[in-house]
Design a protein around this motif. Structure first.
Motif, PDB file in Angstrom:
ATOM      1  N   GLU A   1      -2.822   4.466 -11.483  1.00 50.83           N
ATOM      2  CA  GLU A   1      -2.797   3.132 -10.874  1.00 50.83           C
ATOM      3  C   GLU A   1      -1.632   3.025  -9.900  1.00 50.83           C
ATOM      4  O   GLU A   1      -0.659   3.769  -9.996  1.00 50.83           O
ATOM      5  CB  GLU A   1      -2.702   2.034 -11.938  1.00 50.83           C
ATOM      6  N   TYR A   2      -1.769   2.083  -8.960  1.00 56.43           N
ATOM      7  CA  TYR A   2      -0.691   1.820  -8.000  1.00 56.43           C
ATOM      8  C   TYR A   2      -0.207   0.393  -8.195  1.00 56.43           C
ATOM      9  O   TYR A   2      -1.012  -0.540  -8.220  1.00 56.43           O
ATOM     10  CB  TYR A   2      -1.202   2.001  -6.557  1.00 56.43           C
ATOM     11  N   ILE A   3       1.100   0.244  -8.367  1.00 60.85           N
ATOM     12  CA  ILE A   3       1.654  -1.100  -8.532  1.00 60.85           C
ATOM     13  C   ILE A   3       2.405  -1.474  -7.248  1.00 60.85           C
ATOM     14  O   ILE A   3       3.409  -0.842  -6.911  1.00 60.85           O
ATOM     15  CB  ILE A   3       2.610  -1.168  -9.739  1.00 60.85           C
ATOM     16  N   PRO A   4       1.893  -2.470  -6.507  1.00 61.18           N
ATOM     17  CA  PRO A   4       2.560  -2.855  -5.257  1.00 61.18           C
ATOM     18  C   PRO A   4       3.742  -3.792  -5.513  1.00 61.18           C
ATOM     19  O   PRO A   4       3.885  -4.341  -6.608  1.00 61.18           O
ATOM     20  CB  PRO A   4       1.450  -3.592  -4.497  1.00 61.18           C
ATOM     21  N   ARG A   5       4.546  -3.991  -4.492  1.00 66.80           N
ATOM     22  CA  ARG A   5       5.686  -4.936  -4.524  1.00 66.80           C
ATOM     23  C   ARG A   5       6.543  -4.763  -5.778  1.00 66.80           C
ATOM     24  O   ARG A   5       6.892  -5.720  -6.448  1.00 66.80           O
ATOM     25  CB  ARG A   5       5.193  -6.386  -4.408  1.00 66.80           C
ATOM     26  N   ALA A   6       6.850  -3.523  -6.104  1.00 67.81           N
ATOM     27  CA  ALA A   6       7.606  -3.236  -7.327  1.00 67.81           C
ATOM     28  C   ALA A   6       8.881  -2.475  -6.967  1.00 67.81           C
ATOM     29  O   ALA A   6       8.819  -1.348  -6.470  1.00 67.81           O
ATOM     30  CB  ALA A   6       6.758  -2.392  -8.278  1.00 67.81           C
TER      31      ALA A   6
ATOM     32  N   GLN B   1       0.853  -1.202   0.000  1.00 66.94           N
ATOM     33  CA  GLN B   1       0.000   0.000   0.000  1.00 66.94           C
ATOM     34  C   GLN B   1       0.879   1.238   0.000  1.00 66.94           C
ATOM     35  O   GLN B   1       1.923   1.224   0.655  1.00 66.94           O
ATOM     36  CB  GLN B   1      -0.798   0.055   1.310  1.00 66.94           C
ATOM     37  N   PRO B   2       0.462   2.319  -0.637  1.00 66.16           N
ATOM     38  CA  PRO B   2       1.169   3.578  -0.406  1.00 66.16           C
ATOM     39  C   PRO B   2       0.789   4.099   0.974  1.00 66.16           C
ATOM     40  O   PRO B   2      -0.211   3.650   1.553  1.00 66.16           O
ATOM     41  CB  PRO B   2       0.610   4.495  -1.506  1.00 66.16           C
ATOM     42  N   LEU B   3       1.548   5.010   1.503  1.00 61.62           N
ATOM     43  CA  LEU B   3       1.269   5.634   2.805  1.00 61.62           C
ATOM     44  C   LEU B   3       0.984   4.572   3.864  1.00 61.62           C
ATOM     45  O   LEU B   3      -0.003   4.630   4.605  1.00 61.62           O
ATOM     46  CB  LEU B   3       0.067   6.595   2.676  1.00 61.62           C
ATOM     47  N   ALA B   4       1.867   3.573   3.885  1.00 63.32           N
ATOM     48  CA  ALA B   4       1.612   2.371   4.681  1.00 63.32           C
ATOM     49  C   ALA B   4       1.578   2.639   6.184  1.00 63.32           C
ATOM     50  O   ALA B   4       1.101   1.801   6.942  1.00 63.32           O
ATOM     51  CB  ALA B   4       2.671   1.327   4.366  1.00 63.32           C
ATOM     52  N   PHE B   5       2.064   3.804   6.603  1.00 62.34           N
ATOM     53  CA  PHE B   5       2.073   4.105   8.041  1.00 62.34           C
ATOM     54  C   PHE B   5       0.698   4.588   8.521  1.00 62.34           C
ATOM     55  O   PHE B   5       0.473   4.795   9.711  1.00 62.34           O
ATOM     56  CB  PHE B   5       3.142   5.169   8.356  1.00 62.34           C
ATOM     57  N   LEU B   6      -0.239   4.783   7.564  1.00 61.96           N
ATOM     58  CA  LEU B   6      -1.561   5.304   7.933  1.00 61.96           C
ATOM     59  C   LEU B   6      -2.580   4.187   8.070  1.00 61.96           C
ATOM     60  O   LEU B   6      -2.396   3.089   7.550  1.00 61.96           O
ATOM     61  CB  LEU B   6      -2.058   6.270   6.849  1.00 61.96           C
TER      62      LEU B   6
ATOM     63  N   LEU C   1      -6.266   5.794  -2.798  1.00 62.46           N
ATOM     64  CA  LEU C   1      -6.126   4.894  -3.949  1.00 62.46           C
ATOM     65  C   LEU C   1      -7.334   4.983  -4.886  1.00 62.46           C
ATOM     66  O   LEU C   1      -7.200   4.982  -6.105  1.00 62.46           O
ATOM     67  CB  LEU C   1      -5.943   3.453  -3.472  1.00 62.46           C
ATOM     68  N   GLU C   2      -8.504   5.078  -4.276  1.00 67.75           N
ATOM     69  CA  GLU C   2      -9.740   5.168  -5.068  1.00 67.75           C
ATOM     70  C   GLU C   2      -9.720   6.424  -5.945  1.00 67.75           C
ATOM     71  O   GLU C   2     -10.053   6.376  -7.128  1.00 67.75           O
ATOM     72  CB  GLU C   2     -10.905   5.262  -4.091  1.00 67.75           C
TER      73      GLU C   2
ATOM     74  N   ILE D   1      -4.797  13.967  -2.758  1.00 65.88           N
ATOM     75  CA  ILE D   1      -6.177  14.308  -3.106  1.00 65.88           C
ATOM     76  C   ILE D   1      -6.968  13.014  -2.941  1.00 65.88           C
ATOM     77  O   ILE D   1      -6.722  12.069  -3.684  1.00 65.88           O
ATOM     78  CB  ILE D   1      -6.268  14.840  -4.549  1.00 65.88           C
ATOM     79  N   PRO D   2      -7.852  12.911  -1.948  1.00 64.68           N
ATOM     80  CA  PRO D   2      -8.176  13.926  -0.940  1.00 64.68           C
ATOM     81  C   PRO D   2      -7.102  14.005   0.152  1.00 64.68           C
ATOM     82  O   PRO D   2      -6.264  13.122   0.263  1.00 64.68           O
ATOM     83  CB  PRO D   2      -9.489  13.404  -0.355  1.00 64.68           C
TER      84      PRO D   2
END
Ligand SMILES: Cc1cc2nc3c(=O)[nH]c(=O)nc-3n(C[C@H](O)[C@H](O)[C@H](O)COP(=O)(O)OP(=O)(O)OC[C@H]3O[C@@H](n4cnc5c(N)ncnc54)[C@H](O)[C@@H]3O)c2cc1C
Length: 476
Positions: free
Chosen positions: A229-234, A206-211, A220-221, A350-351
């Motif tokens: 798009e977000y690509i994880p584990r990359a 996840q991005p911003l994984a500390f939240l 993400l939505e 955003i948001p």
């Protein structure tokens, strides 16, 4: 310690760096009647906050928000015109800060500082000349710079970092953002809202994984709604410009992504190179930050450090307060109690996202349980009026549902709204205070009341005061 002998200029306090930490440290010391100098190597004062970080990035974000409403195509518009007003904002800030230093009789010395000893610095000016400066108190506030790993060749033209991204001539049609932290996510959100096709890639799921993941999912939505798009584990292993129009980035799993531009947003490094900290006996942490104790004093007596140079949270808001506290402690002034558990954090994606105190997970770990009150922005009249219905405020209470221990918010205005919760935490308000007080209507602040009602409902009427019980049944 006597500083009346020997060559060089003598001050009571010397601050290295004129960013938020340095400025507030210097002003605090000057207000206490001390002879103060600030050394700045850049031709402008204000540090990365004013010139490459907070202020310009938030100006571009404002433009992205306006564009989102208007739905205009900005692709052929020069970036500088999107940053309209930012030059003026920065210049005004610059002039204001210089005037503030002058008003407080703080000497602004232009040059690059390094230590000869804990209380003796040398400063190299742009013409190559050197002067020596001595002071019993030195505050290191030299900030940070983007980290660019050697295998990701940042050339500031095709592969950019957060310092060079705003010098782009035009918006790229496709942008690959490497990193999942605050700066990477803020820029990914902004460029997606401006109409670029954004791909964000990071090693984490996840991005911003500390939240709180419930907040991150809103980010993400929205990124996806804007075509990103977000690509994880990359994990990126190389970037190469094809010499014509695209950058090819290769990942450890063999994946390749082509994009017009790449933004490397993989954290920041403390600006300690060339300071010769060893001459002062100032130690670094294993992560390369200046090591400080709870009073912001380094391993050398009388030498303090504040701001990004000491590491996380690396925020302008926190840096200012650290600067002030370092000066207070160094001068033996009363230091206010540490607000560490009540530090707000704001993420201008955003948001927007903002938090203070514990999140749900933290509260459960801390107290063995928690009651969480939720207010969706779609339930709030002001949210409907403003068209900002996509958002959530979570009020976190102890397992009995009495004391508020944290506030987590995602949605437009979150970074302003969080301060109501912050003051509530400072004042140790309980949940009922948010129910018993009258909030203006229609406001987004009403979300606090709705979330508080949600907690009251969950903790059960048996433990609810009569007044609160009546109010709850009237509303829910
Ligand atoms: C893109 C981006 C967005 C951000 N957004 C936010 C936000 O929304 N909210 C927030 O709170 N924070 C934000 N930040 C973080 C914020 O900018 C920093 O936390 C803050 O600027 C740190 O202040 P500082 O005084 O420690 O260092 P800096 O602002 O980096 O200032 C350090 C100064 O020291 C000078 N210096 C360095 N070495 C020497 C030397 N040897 N001799 C003399 N001078 C020297 C530098 O030239 C510089 O002027 C953002 C940062 C970035 C990059």
């Amino acid at each position: 310690m006597s500083f009346t002998q020997g060559p060089g200029a003598i001050y009571d306090v010397v601050v290295i760096g004129s960013g938020p930490a340095g400025q507030k440290a210097a002003i605090q010391a000057a207000k206490a009647g001390r002879k103060v100098a600030v050394i700045e190597r850049d031709r402008r004062v204000g540090g990365s906050c004013v010139h490459t970080g907070t202020i310009p990035s938030k100006s571009l974000r404002e433009h992205a928000l306006r564009q989102r409403v208007r739905r205009v195509d900005l692709m052929d518009e020069p970036i500088q015109s999107l940053l309209d007003g930012v030059g003026m904002t920065v210049a005004a800030h610059d002039a204001y800060m210089i005037a503030q230093l002058e008003r407080n009789h703080i000497a602004l010395l232009r040059g690059r500082a390094s230590f000869n000893g804990p209380h003796e610095l040398s400063m190299r000016r742009i013409d190559g000349s050197q002067i020596s400066i001595r002071a019993p108190i030195v505050i290191i506030a030299t900030g940070s710079r983007p980290r660019s790993p050697a295998h990701l060749a940042v050339d500031h033209e095709h592969v950019l970092d957060s310092d060079s991204i705003l010098s782009l001539a035009y918006l790229p049609r496709t942008l690959l953002v490497l990193g999942g932290g605050v700066i990477a996510s803020e820029y990914a959100a902004m460029f997606a809202a401006l109409g670029c096709k954004v791909t964000q890639a990071d090693q984490l799921d996840q991005p911003l994984a500390f939240l709180d993941p419930e907040l991150t999912s809103f980010y993400l939505e929205e990124l996806r709604r804007n075509g990103g798009e977000y690509i994880p584990r990359a994990e990126a292993v190389s970037t190469r410009w094809d010499g014509i129009s695209q950058v090819c980035t290769e990942f450890k799993d063999g994946r390749r992504i082509l994009a017009d531009k790449v933004l490397v947003g993989l954290g920041r490094l403390a600006n300690v190179d060339g300071l010769k900290l060893e001459a002062a006996g100032v130690a670094l942490t294993s992560r390369g930050h200046v090591q400080v104790d709870e009073n912001l004093q380094t391993t050398a007596a009388g030498v303090y450090a504040a701001g990004d140079v000491i590491g996380p949270p690396a925020l302008a808001s926190v840096s200012m307060e650290q600067g002030r506290r370092a000066a207070c402690h160094a001068l033996g002034l009363l230091v206010p109690s540490d607000p560490v558990s009540r530090l707000p954090s704001g993420v201008y994606t955003i948001p927007e996202i903002a938090t203070v105190g514990l999140d749900e997970h933290g509260a459960r770990r801390h107290f063995g349980g928690a009651i969480v009150g939720r207010a969706k922005f779609e339930e709030i009249a002001r949210g409907q009026i403003n068209g900002c219905q996509r958002g959530l405020l979570k009020l976190i209470a102890d397992p009995g549902g009495r004391r508020v221990v944290g506030v987590q918010i995602v949605g437009d205005g979150a970074t302003e709204l969080v301060h109501i919760g912050q003051l509530g935490l400072t004042a140790e308000l309980d949940v009922d205070a948010y129910v018993d007080n009258v909030f203006n209507f229609p406001t987004m602040a009403e979300a606090y009341r709705i979330a508080a009602f949600d907690i009251v409902k969950q903790r059960g009427r048996s433990t609810t005061s009569d007044m609160v019980a009546d109010a709850v049944s009237a509303v829910l």
